[in-house]
Design a protein around this motif. Structure first.
Motif, PDB file in Angstrom:
ATOM      1  N   ARG A   1       0.835  -1.208   0.000  1.00 26.94           N
ATOM      2  CA  ARG A   1       0.000   0.000   0.000  1.00 26.94           C
ATOM      3  C   ARG A   1       0.863   1.248   0.000  1.00 26.94           C
ATOM      4  NH1 ARG A   1      -0.684  -1.076   6.131  1.00 26.94           N
ATOM      5  NH2 ARG A   1       0.553   0.619   7.020  1.00 26.94           N
ATOM      6  N   PRO A   2       0.275   2.371  -0.401  1.00 24.08           N
ATOM      7  CA  PRO A   2       0.964   3.653  -0.202  1.00 24.08           C
ATOM      8  C   PRO A   2       0.969   3.992   1.288  1.00 24.08           C
ATOM      9  CG  PRO A   2      -1.249   4.012  -1.053  1.00 24.08           C
ATOM     10  CD  PRO A   2      -1.028   2.535  -1.092  1.00 24.08           C
ATOM     11  N   ALA A   3       1.814   4.910   1.686  1.00 23.75           N
ATOM     12  CA  ALA A   3       1.881   5.309   3.092  1.00 23.75           C
ATOM     13  C   ALA A   3       0.556   5.912   3.526  1.00 23.75           C
ATOM     14  CB  ALA A   3       3.015   6.317   3.299  1.00 23.75           C
ATOM     15  N   VAL A   4       0.120   5.549   4.729  1.00 21.99           N
ATOM     16  CA  VAL A   4      -1.120   6.067   5.299  1.00 21.99           C
ATOM     17  C   VAL A   4      -0.791   7.259   6.186  1.00 21.99           C
ATOM     18  CG1 VAL A   4      -3.080   5.546   6.789  1.00 21.99           C
ATOM     19  CG2 VAL A   4      -2.218   3.807   5.205  1.00 21.99           C
ATOM     20  N   ARG A   5      -1.460   8.378   5.951  1.00 19.47           N
ATOM     21  CA  ARG A   5      -1.236   9.612   6.700  1.00 19.47           C
ATOM     22  C   ARG A   5      -1.930   9.526   8.060  1.00 19.47           C
ATOM     23  NH1 ARG A   5       0.031  14.279   3.938  1.00 19.47           N
ATOM     24  NH2 ARG A   5      -1.546  15.459   5.106  1.00 19.47           N
ATOM     25  N   LEU A   6      -1.207   9.918   9.120  1.00 18.11           N
ATOM     26  CA  LEU A   6      -1.724   9.819  10.484  1.00 18.11           C
ATOM     27  C   LEU A   6      -1.744  11.178  11.163  1.00 18.11           C
ATOM     28  CD1 LEU A   6       0.327   6.732  11.775  1.00 18.11           C
ATOM     29  CD2 LEU A   6      -1.945   6.718  10.706  1.00 18.11           C
ATOM     30  N   CYS A   7      -2.750  11.359  12.019  1.00 17.14           N
ATOM     31  CA  CYS A   7      -2.823  12.519  12.910  1.00 17.14           C
ATOM     32  C   CYS A   7      -2.956  11.997  14.333  1.00 17.14           C
ATOM     33  CB  CYS A   7      -4.013  13.407  12.556  1.00 17.14           C
ATOM     34  SG  CYS A   7      -4.200  14.861  13.635  1.00 17.14           S
ATOM     35  N   LEU A   8      -2.144  12.495  15.241  1.00 16.70           N
ATOM     36  CA  LEU A   8      -2.168  12.093  16.641  1.00 16.70           C
ATOM     37  C   LEU A   8      -3.179  12.957  17.384  1.00 16.70           C
ATOM     38  CD1 LEU A   8       0.989  11.382  18.794  1.00 16.70           C
ATOM     39  CD2 LEU A   8      -0.933  12.661  19.722  1.00 16.70           C
ATOM     40  N   ASP A   9      -4.085  12.322  18.112  1.00 15.45           N
ATOM     41  CA  ASP A   9      -5.131  13.026  18.860  1.00 15.45           C
ATOM     42  C   ASP A   9      -4.662  13.250  20.294  1.00 15.45           C
ATOM     43  OD1 ASP A   9      -7.448  14.093  19.865  1.00 15.45           O
ATOM     44  OD2 ASP A   9      -8.759  12.480  19.185  1.00 15.45           O
ATOM     45  N   LEU A  10      -4.412  14.503  20.650  1.00 14.94           N
ATOM     46  CA  LEU A  10      -3.980  14.861  22.002  1.00 14.94           C
ATOM     47  C   LEU A  10      -5.201  15.263  22.828  1.00 14.94           C
ATOM     48  CD1 LEU A  10      -1.584  15.613  23.981  1.00 14.94           C
ATOM     49  CD2 LEU A  10      -1.850  17.955  23.090  1.00 14.94           C
ATOM     50  N   ASP A  11      -5.399  14.615  23.954  1.00 12.32           N
ATOM     51  CA  ASP A  11      -6.511  14.962  24.839  1.00 12.32           C
ATOM     52  C   ASP A  11      -6.317  16.369  25.393  1.00 12.32           C
ATOM     53  OD1 ASP A  11      -8.776  14.523  26.666  1.00 12.32           O
ATOM     54  OD2 ASP A  11      -7.220  14.479  28.214  1.00 12.32           O
ATOM     55  N   SER A  12      -7.356  17.191  25.277  1.00 12.34           N
ATOM     56  CA  SER A  12      -7.244  18.585  25.714  1.00 12.34           C
ATOM     57  C   SER A  12      -8.087  18.892  26.939  1.00 12.34           C
ATOM     58  CB  SER A  12      -7.668  19.528  24.572  1.00 12.34           C
ATOM     59  OG  SER A  12      -6.761  19.449  23.510  1.00 12.34           O
ATOM     60  N   SER A  13      -8.609  17.877  27.591  1.00 10.76           N
ATOM     61  CA  SER A  13      -9.397  18.113  28.798  1.00 10.76           C
ATOM     62  C   SER A  13      -8.515  18.687  29.904  1.00 10.76           C
ATOM     63  CB  SER A  13     -10.044  16.812  29.266  1.00 10.76           C
ATOM     64  OG  SER A  13      -9.045  15.849  29.576  1.00 10.76           O
ATOM     65  N   TRP A  14      -9.179  19.279  30.899  1.00  8.71           N
ATOM     66  CA  TRP A  14      -8.445  19.893  32.013  1.00  8.71           C
ATOM     67  C   TRP A  14      -8.550  18.987  33.227  1.00  8.71           C
ATOM     68  CZ3 TRP A  14     -10.273  24.170  35.733  1.00  8.71           C
ATOM     69  CH2 TRP A  14      -9.175  24.698  36.438  1.00  8.71           C
ATOM     70  N   ARG A  15      -7.413  18.680  33.812  1.00  3.48           N
ATOM     71  CA  ARG A  15      -7.367  17.841  35.003  1.00  3.48           C
ATOM     72  C   ARG A  15      -6.674  18.618  36.120  1.00  3.48           C
ATOM     73  NH1 ARG A  15      -5.301  12.207  32.086  1.00  3.48           N
ATOM     74  NH2 ARG A  15      -6.940  12.157  30.494  1.00  3.48           N
ATOM     75  N   PRO A  16      -7.421  19.497  36.801  1.00  4.59           N
ATOM     76  CA  PRO A  16      -6.774  20.400  37.755  1.00  4.59           C
ATOM     77  C   PRO A  16      -6.245  19.717  39.005  1.00  4.59           C
ATOM     78  CG  PRO A  16      -9.151  20.664  37.813  1.00  4.59           C
ATOM     79  CD  PRO A  16      -8.862  19.774  36.660  1.00  4.59           C
TER      80      PRO A  16
ATOM     81  N   GLY B   1     -14.029  18.214  30.626  1.00  2.00           N
ATOM     82  CA  GLY B   1     -13.933  18.103  29.177  1.00  2.00           C
ATOM     83  C   GLY B   1     -14.417  16.744  28.737  1.00  2.00           C
ATOM     84  N   VAL B   2     -14.381  16.500  27.436  1.00  2.00           N
ATOM     85  CA  VAL B   2     -14.881  15.229  26.923  1.00  2.00           C
ATOM     86  C   VAL B   2     -13.810  14.148  27.042  1.00  2.00           C
ATOM     87  CG1 VAL B   2     -16.463  16.349  25.325  1.00  2.00           C
ATOM     88  CG2 VAL B   2     -14.168  15.773  24.555  1.00  2.00           C
ATOM     89  N   ARG B   3     -14.267  12.899  27.008  1.00  2.00           N
ATOM     90  CA  ARG B   3     -13.353  11.761  27.027  1.00  2.00           C
ATOM     91  C   ARG B   3     -13.033  11.373  25.594  1.00  2.00           C
ATOM     92  NH1 ARG B   3     -10.963  10.486  32.009  1.00  2.00           N
ATOM     93  NH2 ARG B   3     -12.470  10.865  33.665  1.00  2.00           N
ATOM     94  N   ARG B   4     -11.857  11.737  25.129  1.00  2.00           N
ATOM     95  CA  ARG B   4     -11.445  11.411  23.769  1.00  2.00           C
ATOM     96  C   ARG B   4     -10.194  10.553  23.818  1.00  2.00           C
ATOM     97  NH1 ARG B   4     -13.618  14.951  19.473  1.00  2.00           N
ATOM     98  NH2 ARG B   4     -11.751  14.446  18.291  1.00  2.00           N
TER      99      ARG B   4
ATOM    100  N   ALA C   1     -12.728  20.827  24.106  1.00  2.00           N
ATOM    101  CA  ALA C   1     -14.190  20.813  24.131  1.00  2.00           C
ATOM    102  C   ALA C   1     -14.767  21.613  25.285  1.00  2.00           C
ATOM    103  CB  ALA C   1     -14.690  19.370  24.199  1.00  2.00           C
ATOM    104  N   GLN C   2     -14.053  21.673  26.415  1.00  2.00           N
ATOM    105  CA  GLN C   2     -14.576  22.411  27.568  1.00  2.00           C
ATOM    106  C   GLN C   2     -14.593  23.911  27.315  1.00  2.00           C
ATOM    107  OE1 GLN C   2     -11.691  20.869  27.384  1.00  2.00           O
ATOM    108  NE2 GLN C   2     -10.074  21.978  28.420  1.00  2.00           N
TER     109      GLN C   2
END
Length: 401
Positions: free
Chosen positions: A139-154, A161-164, A196-197
């Motif tokens: 196959r050709p190379a598959v393009r990837l995007c890394l999903d960084l959780d942006s919720s706040w954990r004080p 925030g949402v659970r992603r 998301a928050q």
């Protein structure tokens, strides 16, 4: 103002008089103005249109033709494939991880699709599935995007925030990036972090002043934290991969996300239609642009007019904010003991006495693209003219099915 809304109702009624209800319409003047306002707020960063908030190819084409808009954020791989094959765009970021083997097989066996579509990952198991479908040497190379959780954990287990993604820290992002780039047949090209928050939570909830103050306090403390953590994560990931883009935001945080120096593009979509959930935002409120009309079918009592249907409830927590809102004519409300119904919806208010069977009541949906799951066409109203445009549903697609 009442005068403006009265004129809008007359224009929508006149443009769609030849159609039976339910009928959905988009005011193109408001749609275009919202598109321009979003660009003006994006701090010079290009905007990627969130297709799930539009779900109409004609309107996706329209916004992508405007300055400041570039690329699509799709919600499934089948949708992304369809958008590329239709010629709409050659730049699609799929916002959520996919386990659709059929779609992944199509993606990985077509060089054009592989070059145009970036898939989302937050764990090496997502790559395992792709390899099972089409081995890396075939196959050709598959393009990837890394999903960084942006919720706040004080503190402690607190999570706002949402659970992603499970990837929350710069160290976790670095560890995953190292594992991604070590896998043959993949190229890590992007990082996404959706706050998301901030982007998805209105800070002026109607009738909830105390909750609004709490939301504003949370957002004022959460945003500086994600700026620091996102910058650290991007720097850590760049040690392993030459990122083409860093994506962030949504309609509710376009200006804030665009101000982040490490962000290269901002996502927006709901603000084009201006659904009612965005009435609860203090930073910016889009002009209402999308509506649906139902017909009055009876007058059971004074100050009550009943329309056919109406239970077009939005996804999310089952609460009043997810209900549609009677908008035109002004002054109508749901009966508290009935609400929007499956077959009929009684509306109360003094203005109900002016309505007769056959008259129309125009509603706004709580969310944006979900309106399009109820109709096959949107009627695009431009001054006095109207042009029908198929929704995804009208083109025969259910990309969540």
């Amino acid at each position: 103002m009442i005068e403006d809304r009265t004129a809008l109702k007359e224009r929508l009624d006149r443009a769609t008089a030849h159609l039976e209800t339910p009928v959905a319409a988009v005011d193109l003047a408001a749609f275009d103005d919202n598109a321009d306002q979003l660009v003006a707020r994006s701090q010079g960063k290009p905007l990627r249109v969130a297709s799930k908030s539009v779900r109409c190819r004609t309107l996706l084409e329209r916004v992508l033709a405007r300055p400041g808009w570039r690329g699509v954020m799709a919600y499934t791989v089948p949708e992304a494939i369809w958008l590329v094959r239709s010629g709409l765009t050659d730049d699609v970021l799929v916002a959520y991880p996919s386990v659709d083997r059929t779609a992944l097989r199509e993606l990985t066996t077509d060089p054009k699709l592989a070059a145009a579509i970036t898939i989302m990952v937050d764990h090496p198991s997502h790559l395992d599935l792709v390899d099972q479908v089409t081995p890396p040497g075939d196959r050709p190379a598959v393009r990837l995007c890394l999903d960084l959780d942006s919720s706040w954990r004080p503190a402690g287990p607190m999570h706002l925030g949402v659970r992603r993604s499970p990837v929350h820290t710069a160290g976790q992002a670095s560890s995953l990036a190292r594992r991604l780039v070590a896998r043959p047949g993949f190229t890590l090209v992007g990082l996404m972090s959706y706050e998301a928050q901030i982007a998805g939570l209105g800070d002026l909830p109607p009738g909830q002043a105390l909750r609004g103050r709490a939301i504003r306090l949370m957002q004022s403390r959460s945003f500086p934290e994600i700026l620091r953590r996102r910058a650290a994560a991007v720097a850590a990931v760049r040690e392993h991969a030459d990122l083409e883009f860093v994506n962030a935001g949504g309609t509710g945080s376009v200006a804030a996300s665009g101000s982040d120096p490490v962000v290269t593009e901002v996502t927006a979509g709901s603000g084009l239609y201006g659904p009612t959930l965005f009435d609860a935002y203090s930073a910016w409120r889009p002009t209402p642009a999308a509506f649906f009309a139902l017909s009055v079918v009876r007058r059971p009592a004074p100050r009550i007019a009943t329309v056919l249907g109406g239970g077009w409830i939005a996804s999310g927590p089952a609460e009043t904010s997810r209900q549609p809102t009677p908008y035109l004519p002004a002054g109508l409300k749901f009966k508290p003991d009935e609400g929007p119904g499956e077959v009929q919806t009684p509306l109360v208010g003094a203005v109900a006495d002016t309505l007769r069977p056959g008259d129309r009541v125009w509603f706004r949906h709580a969310k944006a693209g979900e309106l399009c799951e109820h109709v096959n066409q949107l009627q695009l109203v431009d001054s006095g003219s109207v042009t029908p445009a198929p929704t995804y549903r009208g083109e025969g697609h259910d990309f969540l099915g």
